[in-house]
Design a protein around this motif. Structure first.
Motif, short mmCIF file in Angstrom:
data_model
loop_
_atom_site.label_atom_id
_atom_site.label_comp_id
_atom_site.label_asym_id
_atom_site.label_seq_id
_atom_site.Cartn_x
_atom_site.Cartn_y
_atom_site.Cartn_z
N GLU A 1 15.91 46.85 -6.69
CA GLU A 1 16.76 45.67 -6.60
C GLU A 1 16.68 45.08 -5.20
OE1 GLU A 1 21.50 44.51 -7.13
OE2 GLU A 1 20.77 46.52 -7.65
N GLY A 2 16.57 43.77 -5.12
CA GLY A 2 16.50 43.11 -3.83
C GLY A 2 15.09 42.91 -3.30
N VAL A 3 14.10 43.42 -4.01
CA VAL A 3 12.70 43.21 -3.60
C VAL A 3 12.20 41.91 -4.23
CG1 VAL A 3 10.32 44.07 -3.78
CG2 VAL A 3 12.20 45.65 -3.28
N ARG A 4 11.65 41.03 -3.42
CA ARG A 4 11.06 39.80 -3.92
C ARG A 4 9.62 40.04 -4.36
NH1 ARG A 4 10.39 36.40 0.29
NH2 ARG A 4 10.82 38.10 1.75
N ILE A 5 9.21 39.41 -5.43
CA ILE A 5 7.83 39.50 -5.91
C ILE A 5 7.21 38.10 -5.85
CG2 ILE A 5 6.30 40.09 -7.82
CD1 ILE A 5 8.39 41.95 -8.89
N VAL A 6 6.06 38.00 -5.21
CA VAL A 6 5.31 36.75 -5.21
C VAL A 6 3.90 37.03 -5.68
CG1 VAL A 6 6.69 35.68 -3.37
CG2 VAL A 6 4.63 36.96 -2.78
N SER A 7 3.28 36.05 -6.29
CA SER A 7 1.91 36.19 -6.79
C SER A 7 0.96 35.37 -5.93
CB SER A 7 1.82 35.75 -8.25
OG SER A 7 2.18 34.38 -8.38
N TYR A 8 -0.32 35.75 -5.97
CA TYR A 8 -1.33 34.98 -5.24
C TYR A 8 -2.59 34.89 -6.08
CZ TYR A 8 -3.89 39.26 -4.11
OH TYR A 8 -4.62 40.42 -4.20
N ALA A 9 -3.42 33.93 -5.78
CA ALA A 9 -4.68 33.73 -6.49
C ALA A 9 -5.62 32.92 -5.61
CB ALA A 9 -4.44 33.00 -7.82
N ALA A 10 -6.88 32.89 -6.00
CA ALA A 10 -7.84 32.08 -5.25
C ALA A 10 -7.54 30.60 -5.43
CB ALA A 10 -9.26 32.40 -5.69
N SER A 11 -7.37 30.18 -6.68
CA SER A 11 -7.16 28.75 -6.92
C SER A 11 -6.25 28.46 -8.11
CB SER A 11 -8.52 28.06 -7.13
OG SER A 11 -9.24 28.66 -8.19
N ASP A 12 -5.61 29.46 -8.66
CA ASP A 12 -4.70 29.27 -9.79
C ASP A 12 -3.38 28.71 -9.30
OD1 ASP A 12 -2.99 29.45 -11.94
OD2 ASP A 12 -3.59 31.48 -12.52
N CYS A 13 -3.10 27.46 -9.61
CA CYS A 13 -1.92 26.79 -9.07
C CYS A 13 -0.62 27.30 -9.67
CB CYS A 13 -2.03 25.27 -9.24
SG CYS A 13 -2.12 24.72 -10.96
N SER A 14 -0.70 28.20 -10.65
CA SER A 14 0.52 28.79 -11.19
C SER A 14 1.01 29.96 -10.33
CB SER A 14 0.30 29.27 -12.63
OG SER A 14 -0.63 30.34 -12.68
N ALA A 15 0.19 30.37 -9.34
CA ALA A 15 0.59 31.44 -8.43
C ALA A 15 1.47 30.88 -7.33
CB ALA A 15 -0.65 32.11 -7.83
N GLY B 1 12.65 43.95 0.79
CA GLY B 1 11.25 43.76 1.14
C GLY B 1 10.53 42.82 0.19
N LEU B 2 9.21 42.82 0.29
CA LEU B 2 8.37 41.87 -0.46
C LEU B 2 7.21 42.60 -1.11
CD1 LEU B 2 7.60 38.81 -1.04
CD2 LEU B 2 6.12 39.01 0.97
N LEU B 3 6.91 42.25 -2.36
CA LEU B 3 5.72 42.73 -3.06
C LEU B 3 4.84 41.54 -3.39
CD1 LEU B 3 4.14 45.07 -4.37
CD2 LEU B 3 5.40 44.60 -6.48
N VAL B 4 3.60 41.58 -2.91
CA VAL B 4 2.62 40.51 -3.14
C VAL B 4 1.62 41.02 -4.17
CG1 VAL B 4 0.88 39.04 -2.06
CG2 VAL B 4 2.91 39.73 -0.76
N VAL B 5 1.50 40.34 -5.30
CA VAL B 5 0.70 40.82 -6.42
C VAL B 5 -0.32 39.77 -6.84
CG1 VAL B 5 0.77 41.67 -8.79
CG2 VAL B 5 2.66 42.19 -7.24
N ARG B 6 -1.56 40.21 -7.02
CA ARG B 6 -2.57 39.26 -7.52
C ARG B 6 -2.16 38.77 -8.90
NH1 ARG B 6 -7.13 39.63 -10.60
NH2 ARG B 6 -7.16 41.91 -10.56
N ARG B 7 -2.27 37.48 -9.08
CA ARG B 7 -1.87 36.84 -10.33
C ARG B 7 -2.56 37.50 -11.52
NH1 ARG B 7 2.11 33.92 -12.72
NH2 ARG B 7 1.30 32.41 -14.22
N GLY B 8 -1.76 37.89 -12.53
CA GLY B 8 -2.32 38.48 -13.73
C GLY B 8 -2.15 39.98 -13.83
N LEU B 9 -1.83 40.65 -12.71
CA LEU B 9 -1.62 42.10 -12.77
C LEU B 9 -0.29 42.40 -13.46
CD1 LEU B 9 -2.84 43.36 -9.26
CD2 LEU B 9 -4.07 43.36 -11.43
N PRO B 10 -0.25 43.48 -14.25
CA PRO B 10 0.94 43.77 -15.06
C PRO B 10 2.06 44.44 -14.27
CG PRO B 10 -0.72 45.43 -15.47
CD PRO B 10 -1.35 44.42 -14.54
#
Length: 469
Positions: free
Chosen positions: A233-247, A216-225
């Protein structure tokens, strides 16, 4: 258990009513009790549920629901254990479960997309569901608010495996869910009456993250610990943000036209050009990026995402414009946490930079007021004029020394604040204030208790004085 009927204790709650609607849709007989009649309970009655507002066994429980081996009882902690209806079901050995457990059973199969967070989850889950509903992928949805687009908190799609639901952290409810994909929007201190400390709250969110199924997938706001060690194992983690291009997911080329945001959504696989979003506040761009990540994972295409975002109208009581006049605007908002209040008032300032902002706020829960009084004062001090209503207790008994005055005393110097002992005075109070003002004025009616019932009376009072059209 052969479930032929489901009885809901607290059927009028936003989460409970969505589950009740699901069972009605599936052809199961539904009844329930709630202390207060509301638009939701009226709608449930129209849809086929037998709803009672009297905590009396004879009146509240239909004869058909007196067969314990055929009836499931779903209850909410908002109704005390001393309730006569609750005591009857317990004494008769009915199968009973909390709302979260019932929702957990419903989300145990299929592709469940859960949105968690101390704020932002209702908007994010509703937008995710809206995108999928407008796409070929489709979804069933259990929402924590009323979608303005569809005037409901639930819809069913038997042809789709996707199921979107809000994941509520109160009482650790979200730990009963079985997410295929999940988003976590925020982990600010809240519900300390349940968790005790902010650290314990964060620990619960990490436990929720660990529930995401393998693959599955975990979507996490950029900066959360939250890191790789917190998921299976096997879970993908992606980050998101309003405008932080490092996400992994973020917005770029953000601009405003005709009161709407336009931006390009950058994803790991593509850039979706010219997304239009009519929701105020840059925090909603952030919420939109989380919704895009979930919807894209569930099968929505770039064109479907772009089209759905353009006509998304949000959820009831999330910066909802309740009335407009030549110089006066009334906003109805559910904000009840300091961070949510900051976001709402920031949105007001961004949309109406020259306006005076007057806020009526009803604190929700004695414990939350006690634990976050300083933060509430700091957030509310951004208003030009503030009226505080008595605390809405919900499930709690009063706490000695805790009242709205606690917040009022901490408001920064210079901010004009008063406490209304009787909330029914609000329509008259706001109308008199509006009559005395010149220039643009935004009146914000804010809180998660029953302050929403004062919105229409306030608008009516303003219309009677020709202040609203």
């Amino acid at each position: 258990m052969d479930i032929k009927r489901v009885y809901f204790v607290g059927i009028g709650g936003i989460g409970m009513s969505a589950i009740a609607r699901h069972y009605i849709k599936c052809g199961v007989e539904v009844a329930g009790y709630d202390r207060t009649r509301s638009r939701l309970t009226d709608e449930l009655t129209a849809e086929g549920a037998a709803v009672s507002y009297v905590d009396d066994v004879q009146q509240a429980i239909p004869d058909a629901f007196r067969k314990a081996d055929e009836t499931l009882v779903v209850y909410t902690p908002a109704v005390p254990q001393t309730s006569a209806v609750m005591q009857y079901f317990a004494e008769k050995n009915y199968t009973m479960c909390k709302r979260a457990e019932a929702l957990g059973q419903l989300t145990s199969t299929g592709k469940t997309l859960c949105v968690a967070g101390t704020h932002g989850k209702t908007t994010t889950s509703t937008l995710t569901a809206h995108i999928l509903r407008r796409s070929e992928a489709g979804c069933t949805a259990f929402l924590g608010g009323i979608s303005v687009n569809y005037a409901t908190n639930y819809w069913h799609n038997a042809d789709s495996q996707n199921m979107v639901t809000e994941a509520d952290e109160y009482d650790r409810s979200f730990l009963k869910l079985s997410p295929w994909a999940a988003a976590i929007t925020a982990m600010d201190a809240d519900h300390l009456d349940i968790y005790g400390t902010h650290a314990k709250l964060i620990e619960a969110f990490l436990q929720f993250a660990a529930l995401v199924r393998r693959g599955g997938l975990l979507v996490v706001r950029r900066g959360l610990p939250i890191g790789r060690e917190d998921v299976q194992e096997g879970v993908r983690i992606v980050s998101y943000a309003a405008s932080d291009c490092s996400a992994d997911y973020y917005a770029e080329n953000i601009r405003v036209a005709d009161g709407r945001y336009i931006f390009d959504a950058v994803t790991p696989s593509e850039t979706i050009k010219n997304i239009t979003l009519g929701l105020p506040g840059r925090h909603n761009i952030e919420n939109c990026m989380a919704a895009i990540a979930l919807a894209q994972e569930a099968g929505a295409t770039a064109d479907e995402i772009r089209e759905a975002c353009s006509d998304f109208a949000g959820s009831k009581r999330r910066f909802e414009i309740a009335g407009r006049g030549q110089d006066v605007i009334v906003v109805d908002d559910y904000a009840h946490h300091p961070q949510e209040i900051r976001a709402t008032l920031s949105s007001v300032r961004e949309m109406y930079p020259k306006a005076m902002v007057a806020v009526a706020f009803q604190p929700h829960l004695y414990s939350r007021t006690r634990d976050l009084a300083d933060d509430f004062a700091m957030a509310l001090s951004k208003a030009d004029r503030l009226w505080l209503l008595p605390i809405y207790p919900a499930r709690e008994e009063p706490i000695a020394g805790v009242s709205s005055e606690m917040i009022a005393k901490k408001i920064a110097d210079g901010a004009e604040v008063s406490v209304l002992k009787d909330k029914t005075l609000l329509p008259e109070t706001m109308t008199e204030f509006a009559e005395q003002r010149s220039g643009q004025l935004v009146l914000v009616i804010m809180g998660a208790g029953n302050i929403d019932r004062l919105v229409e009376p306030t608008c009516q009072a303003l219309r009677a004085k020709n202040i609203l059209s």
